[in-house]
Design a protein around this motif. Structure first.
Motif, PDB file in Angstrom:
ATOM      1  N   THR A 143       0.745  -1.333  -0.031  1.00 52.04           N
ATOM      2  CA  THR A 143       0.030  -0.025   0.011  1.00 52.04           C
ATOM      3  C   THR A 143       1.209   1.252   0.195  1.00 52.04           C
ATOM      4  O   THR A 143       0.589   2.711  -1.083  1.00 52.04           O
ATOM      5  N   LEU A 146       2.235   1.511  -3.388  1.00 52.42           N
ATOM      6  CA  LEU A 146       1.416   2.348  -4.683  1.00 52.42           C
ATOM      7  C   LEU A 146       1.395   3.613  -4.383  1.00 52.42           C
ATOM      8  O   LEU A 146       0.832   4.238  -5.168  1.00 52.42           O
ATOM      9  N   LEU A 150       1.994   6.763  -6.452  1.00 53.02           N
ATOM     10  CA  LEU A 150       0.421   7.805  -7.152  1.00 53.02           C
ATOM     11  C   LEU A 150       1.005   9.149  -6.911  1.00 53.02           C
ATOM     12  O   LEU A 150       0.416   9.739  -7.576  1.00 53.02           O
ATOM     13  N   LEU A 184      -6.462  10.389  -9.802  1.00 48.54           N
ATOM     14  CA  LEU A 184      -5.558   8.776 -10.489  1.00 48.54           C
ATOM     15  C   LEU A 184      -6.662   8.353  -9.156  1.00 48.54           C
ATOM     16  O   LEU A 184      -6.762   7.160  -9.085  1.00 48.54           O
ATOM     17  N   ARG A 185      -6.717   8.801  -8.272  1.00 42.66           N
ATOM     18  CA  ARG A 185      -7.968   7.756  -6.957  1.00 42.66           C
ATOM     19  C   ARG A 185      -9.109   7.278  -7.673  1.00 42.66           C
ATOM     20  O   ARG A 185      -9.200   6.044  -7.475  1.00 42.66           O
ATOM     21  N   THR A 186      -9.800   8.411  -8.104  1.00 47.72           N
ATOM     22  CA  THR A 186     -10.942   7.827  -9.183  1.00 47.72           C
ATOM     23  C   THR A 186     -10.658   7.128  -9.941  1.00 47.72           C
ATOM     24  O   THR A 186     -11.221   5.851 -10.540  1.00 47.72           O
ATOM     25  N   ALA A 187      -9.816   7.038 -11.008  1.00 48.69           N
ATOM     26  CA  ALA A 187      -9.711   5.807 -11.808  1.00 48.69           C
ATOM     27  C   ALA A 187      -9.475   4.420 -11.401  1.00 48.69           C
ATOM     28  O   ALA A 187      -9.305   3.756 -12.404  1.00 48.69           O
ATOM     29  N   SER A 188      -8.247   4.450 -10.316  1.00 54.11           N
ATOM     30  CA  SER A 188      -8.077   2.800  -9.704  1.00 54.11           C
ATOM     31  C   SER A 188      -8.783   2.137  -8.841  1.00 54.11           C
ATOM     32  O   SER A 188      -9.131   1.326  -9.529  1.00 54.11           O
ATOM     33  N   ARG A 189     -10.460   2.981  -9.512  1.00 50.41           N
ATOM     34  CA  ARG A 189     -11.319   1.943  -8.346  1.00 50.41           C
ATOM     35  C   ARG A 189     -12.178   1.812  -9.920  1.00 50.41           C
ATOM     36  O   ARG A 189     -12.817   0.863  -9.282  1.00 50.41           O
ATOM     37  N   SER A 190     -11.902   2.377 -11.343  1.00 45.14           N
ATOM     38  CA  SER A 190     -12.137   2.062 -11.997  1.00 45.14           C
ATOM     39  C   SER A 190     -11.442   0.810 -12.985  1.00 45.14           C
ATOM     40  O   SER A 190     -11.585   0.035 -13.676  1.00 45.14           O
ATOM     41  N   LEU A 191     -10.551  -0.075 -12.194  1.00 41.94           N
ATOM     42  CA  LEU A 191      -9.458  -1.038 -12.754  1.00 41.94           C
ATOM     43  C   LEU A 191      -9.783  -1.927 -12.159  1.00 41.94           C
ATOM     44  O   LEU A 191     -10.052  -3.044 -13.057  1.00 41.94           O
ATOM     45  N   ASP A 192     -11.011  -2.665 -11.289  1.00 37.01           N
ATOM     46  CA  ASP A 192     -11.694  -3.872 -11.417  1.00 37.01           C
ATOM     47  C   ASP A 192     -12.360  -4.132 -12.700  1.00 37.01           C
ATOM     48  O   ASP A 192     -13.820  -3.600 -13.320  1.00 37.01           O
TER      49      ASP A 192
END
Length: 192
Positions: A143, A146, A150, A184-192
């Motif tokens: 964590t 990462l 970021l 970037l936080r928003t984009a990382s949530r869309s990785l799943d």
């Protein structure tokens, strides 16, 4: 210009950026940089070990500020809140001169493989500083890594946007960096 006149370090950076832009990194010598800055070669070497280091001036201070921002984040803050505190703290060292230099430095780095390599090392160093500070807060290793990566990406994106804004809108670098971190936080949530 007097030998001991203040601001030699900043003048050296400005002279180097101008020369790198005008004639390229490889064609620029330390002697030319010193002459353009109005200092001697020995003054150049008191400030920088070589010409590559000119474009990463302030890296140690930046690492320290990032680490301090994370260390001073409120107890119980999430890793990303701590990174946001680091970005705010590091942004305090970037003034109008840095804003004006941004596009010119970007162009100089883009035109030189050697400067691209040095810029990559700077990025690693900044991420490592944040990762180490997060680990000291008890953040799990993966964590922390990462969040540190970021944080660097957000800082670089925020700096690019801030320095390329044609009309200075009164917003400081911190606002741009924090907006990039949110993206970037928003984009990382869309990785799943």
């Amino acid at each position: 210009m007097g030998r001991w006149e203040p601001g030699a370090r900043q003048r050296l950076v400005l002279a180097a950026v101008d020369l790198f832009t005008e004639q390229g990194y490889d064609a620029t010598t330390v002697a030319q940089i010193a002459e353009r800055a109005g200092v001697t070669k020995s003054t150049f070497f008191r400030h920088f070990p070589d010409k590559r280091e000119l474009l990463v001036a302030g890296q140690e201070s930046m690492c320290r500020l990032l680490s301090e921002g994370i260390a001073e984040a409120p107890d119980g803050a999430s890793p990303m809140v701590a990174v946001a505190a680091a970005l705010e703290r590091a942004s305090t060292m970037m003034g109008p001169d840095n804003r004006e230099l941004g596009p010119r430095i970007k162009a100089a780095v883009a035109a030189s493989t050697e400067l691209q390599e040095r810029d990559a090392l700077k990025t690693v160093s900044l991420a490592a500083a944040m990762t180490t500070a997060l680990l000291a807060r008890g953040v799990p290793e993966m964590t922390a890594h990462l969040a540190g990566e970021l944080g660097v990406l957000a800082f670089k994106q925020g700096y690019a946007r801030w320095s390329e804004t044609e009309h200075h809108d009164g917003r400081g670098l911190a606002e741009y960096a924090l907006a990039a971190l949110d993206e970037l936080r928003t984009a990382s949530r869309s990785l799943d």
